[in-house]
Design an enzyme around this catalytic site. Structure first.
Site, PDB file in Angstrom:
ATOM      1  N   HIS A 170       0.035  -0.460  -1.511  1.00 18.29           N
ATOM      2  CA  HIS A 170      -0.207  -1.479  -2.848  1.00 18.29           C
ATOM      3  C   HIS A 170       0.711  -0.803  -3.968  1.00 18.29           C
ATOM      4  O   HIS A 170       1.761  -1.416  -4.477  1.00 18.29           O
ATOM      5  CB  HIS A 170      -1.618  -1.602  -3.560  1.00 18.29           C
ATOM      6  N   HIS A 186       5.417  -0.791  -7.471  1.00 19.03           N
ATOM      7  CA  HIS A 186       5.662   0.193  -8.537  1.00 19.03           C
ATOM      8  C   HIS A 186       6.699   1.187  -8.074  1.00 19.03           C
ATOM      9  O   HIS A 186       6.636   2.109  -9.116  1.00 19.03           O
ATOM     10  CB  HIS A 186       4.400   0.574  -9.362  1.00 19.03           C
ATOM     11  N   LYS A 232       7.119 -11.341 -10.560  1.00 21.87           N
ATOM     12  CA  LYS A 232       6.105 -10.409 -11.134  1.00 21.87           C
ATOM     13  C   LYS A 232       6.616 -10.172 -12.784  1.00 21.87           C
ATOM     14  O   LYS A 232       7.893  -9.783 -12.932  1.00 21.87           O
ATOM     15  CB  LYS A 232       6.508  -8.922 -10.567  1.00 21.87           C
TER      16      LYS A 232
END
Length: 299
Positions: A170, A186, A232
Site C-alpha cells: 500500500h 507514497h 490522486k
C-alpha cells in the site's frame, strides 16, 4: 510489552512532538544512503496543482514534463537497500480484492530486504529506540519478524476477496480500489519508475498560500498525479530518502501508538511534517508524510 500513545496527538495540533523530533533527526543524520538533490537526481516542480473534485479522475495538468528530470540509476542500484527494494516493487497485484499470490522467491526477497535494511545505522538506531521504549524485542531475529508482520503480512483490505494487501504494497507500491481510486503510492522510487514507464503523469505540486511552496532541493513534497488513468488529488512523499529511513520512521510511529489512526507533527531537518499512520491489526494500513512547512517560512 507496555503500549504507549506518547506520539498520539490530534491532527489539528501543529505543535511539533519533541521526542519524535529528536529521534527522527537522529535517523535523518544517519541516513547516509539518501540521494543528493541536484547531484544524484533532479526534479522539475513546474506548476501548482489545482482542485480535483471528490471521486473525479480529471485533473488539469500544470506540469507538462515529468517530475523527475534525472535520476542516477546506477547509483540507486549500487546501494544495497535500494536495489533490494526495487526488486520488491513488481511483486504485487495492483487491485484490491484480487488475492496476492506470494511465491517462495518473493518471500525470500522480502526477507533479504529486511536483512539489508537491518545492516544500516538507521534501522539499528530505530531498533535500539524501540527496545528502550519496550515496544520491540532486543533480539534482532525477533525484531525482523516483528518488521515482517508490520510491513509484509498479508491481510484483507477488500472484505469481498482474499488476502489482497499488506503495508509495504500500500505505502510503497500503491494500489487501486475498485479500479476507481488510487490508494497509497507514497514512495519516490516507485513514482520515478512508474513515471519512466509512462504509467504515472505528474500534474503539479500541492501547496497552500505560498506557505509550503516547495523548492527543487526539498526532500518532502505534496504531489498531484495520475496513475494508470486514475487521479490522486494529493499524496505526500519523501524524495531522495532511503527505504530504510521510511521503514524506520513509520515503524516507530506505528509501534509507539495503539490508536487506529495516529497523526503526529515533528520537525525533521528544515521540514515541519505531519505523519499519518493507520493500523490494520498488527500491520500498517497506510502511512505517509504531509509537508506543513519548509525552511521555517511560516513559523
Amino acid at each position: 510489552m507496555e503500549t504507549s500513545n506518547v506520539f498520539s496527538c490530534s491532527s489539528d495540533s501543529r505543535q511539533a512532538n519533541r521526542e519524535l523530533t529528536e529521534v527522527l533527526n537522529e535517523l535523518w543524520r544517519l541516513d547516509t544512503n539518501r540521494l543528493k538533490p541536484g547531484t544524484d537526481y533532479r526534479i522539475s516542480l513546474q506548476g501548482k496543482a489545482g482542485y480535483v473534485a471528490q471521486g473525479s479522475n480529471y485533473a488539469r495538468d500544470r506540469a507538462h514534463a515529468p517530475l523527475f528530470a534525472y535520476v542516477n540509476e546506477d547509483k540507486l542500484k549500487s546501494i544495497e537497500t535500494f536495489s533490494h527494494f526495487i526488486n520488491l516493487l513488481d511483486n504485487y497485484e495492483m487491485s484490491t480484492g484480487v488475492s496476492e499470490m506470494v511465491t517462495s522467491e518473493e518471500l525470500q526477497e522480502n526477507r533479504v530486504f529486511i536483512d539489508a535494511i537491518m545492516e544500516t545505522d538507521v534501522m539499528k538506531c530505530a531498533h535500539n529506540y524501540l527496545v528502550k521504549k519496550g515496544q520491540s524485542p532486543a533480539d534482532p531475529g525477533q525484531f525482523k519478524r516483528q518488521l515482517y508482520d508490520i510491513w509484509f503480512r498479508l491481510y484483507h483490505r477488500d472484505r469481498s476477496g482474499g488476502e489482497d494487501s499488506c503495508g509495504f504494497e500500500h505505502v510503497f507500491v500503491g494500489e487501486t480500489k475498485y479500479g476507481q481510486e488510487i490508494m497509497g503510492l507514497h514512495n519516490w522510487v516507485q513514482f520515478y519508475l512508474q513515471e519512466k514507464h509512462g504509467h504515472v503523469d505528474y500534474k503539479g505540486y500541492k501547496a497552500r498560500d505560498n506557505k509550503d511552496t516547495p523548492d527543487e532541493d526539498d526532500h518532502v513534497l505534496n504531489l498531484q498525479f495520475s496513475w494508470k488513468g486514475l487521479v490522486k488529488p494529493i499524496g505526500g512523499s519523501f524524495i531522495g530518502v532511503s527505504p530504510e529511513f521510511e521503514v524506520a520512521l513509520f515503524t516507530i510511529i506505528f509501534l509507539m501508538s495503539t490508536e487506529k489512526m495516529t497523526s503526529v507533527v515533528a520537525k525533521v531537518d528544515e521540514y515541519v511534517l505531519e505523519f499519518v499512520v493507520y493500523r490494520h491489526g498488527r500491520s500498517i494500513g497506510t502511512s505517509y508524510p504531509k509537508l506543513l512547512s519548509s525552511n521555517n517560512r511560516d513559523l
